[in-house]
Design a protein around this motif. Structure first.
Motif, PDB file in Angstrom:
ATOM      1  N   LEU A  13       0.823  -1.207   0.000  1.00 44.94           N
ATOM      2  CA  LEU A  13       0.000   0.000   0.000  1.00 44.94           C
ATOM      3  C   LEU A  13       0.857   1.257   0.000  1.00 44.94           C
ATOM      4  N   CYS A  14       1.945   1.229   0.750  1.00 42.03           N
ATOM      5  CA  CYS A  14       2.843   2.380   0.798  1.00 42.03           C
ATOM      6  C   CYS A  14       3.487   2.639  -0.563  1.00 42.03           C
ATOM      7  N   THR A  17       0.829   3.730  -3.283  1.00 40.33           N
ATOM      8  CA  THR A  17       0.382   5.106  -3.059  1.00 40.33           C
ATOM      9  C   THR A  17       1.453   6.105  -3.462  1.00 40.33           C
ATOM     10  N   CYS A  18       2.678   5.862  -3.052  1.00 38.52           N
ATOM     11  CA  CYS A  18       3.765   6.783  -3.390  1.00 38.52           C
ATOM     12  C   CYS A  18       4.078   6.763  -4.881  1.00 38.52           C
ATOM     13  N   LEU A  20       1.887   6.197  -7.254  1.00 38.74           N
ATOM     14  CA  LEU A  20       0.806   6.938  -7.913  1.00 38.74           C
ATOM     15  C   LEU A  20       0.968   8.450  -7.722  1.00 38.74           C
ATOM     16  N   LEU A  21       1.471   8.851  -6.553  1.00 36.76           N
ATOM     17  CA  LEU A  21       1.703  10.277  -6.317  1.00 36.76           C
ATOM     18  C   LEU A  21       2.852  10.816  -7.176  1.00 36.76           C
ATOM     19  N   THR A  42       7.182   8.216   0.586  1.00 34.71           N
ATOM     20  CA  THR A  42       7.246   6.881   1.188  1.00 34.71           C
ATOM     21  C   THR A  42       7.452   6.983   2.687  1.00 34.71           C
ATOM     22  N   PHE A  45       4.172   8.529   4.233  1.00 32.02           N
ATOM     23  CA  PHE A  45       3.071   7.568   4.283  1.00 32.02           C
ATOM     24  C   PHE A  45       3.358   6.483   5.308  1.00 32.02           C
ATOM     25  N   ASN A  49       1.002   5.729   8.456  1.00 33.75           N
ATOM     26  CA  ASN A  49       0.436   4.392   8.603  1.00 33.75           C
ATOM     27  C   ASN A  49       0.872   3.738   9.912  1.00 33.75           C
TER      28      ASN A  49
END
Length: 148
Positions: A13-14, A17-18, A20-21, A42, A45, A49
């Motif tokens: 997930l980390c 997400t990073c 995609l950013l 990273t 996030f 988290n």
């Protein structure tokens, strides 16, 4: 096994997400800028988290999905903020190097250091926290309430 799946989910997930950013900026950035684009989010996030979400909900995203909660020992209460920050820093600094230490010990031959010196049992935590199944935690809490 559940704990390892939770860690894998957290990492996945980390990184997703990073990624995609950073994706819209990769084509125009140089190599050093790409490293910064990936490393900064990273770490942010990961902190959100592992520290903030754990303080609020009792576990990171992967742990919550797998039904695991992080508790403080010996009273099975919520962990403190400083405990979570120290645990996060410990995970960033020591845990990624464990395979290297184990491989180095294995290649050095017998008598140097056993592999168990580097691979934790999964229940050891340097700041006094433990990961438990949510169902076990609720059972423990109800039994403790009945005992009083």
């Amino acid at each position: 096994m559940r704990r390892y799946l939770a860690v894998g989910l957290d990492c996945y997930l980390c990184l997703v997400t990073c990624g995609l950013l950073a994706r819209p900026h990769v084509d125009t950035a140089g190599v050093s800028e790409i490293v910064g684009l990936l490393l900064g989010p990273t770490l942010a996030f990961s902190f959100l988290n592992q520290v903030v979400l754990t303080a609020i909900a009792g576990g990171g995203a992967g742990k919550l999905i797998m039904g695991i909660r992080v508790i403080r020992l010996p009273d099975a209460g919520r962990p403190g903020s400083w405990q979570l920050v120290r645990r996060w820093l410990y995970g960033l600094c020591r845990l990624p190097l464990q395979p290297w230490y184990a491989l180095r010990s294995f290649l050095a031959g017998p008598g140097v250091l056993p592999l168990s010196a580097f691979w934790s049992s999964g229940y050891d935590d340097p700041v006094g926290l433990r990961q438990v199944r949510h169902s076990d935690l609720t059972t423990h809490r109800s039994a403790a309430a009945d005992h009083r």
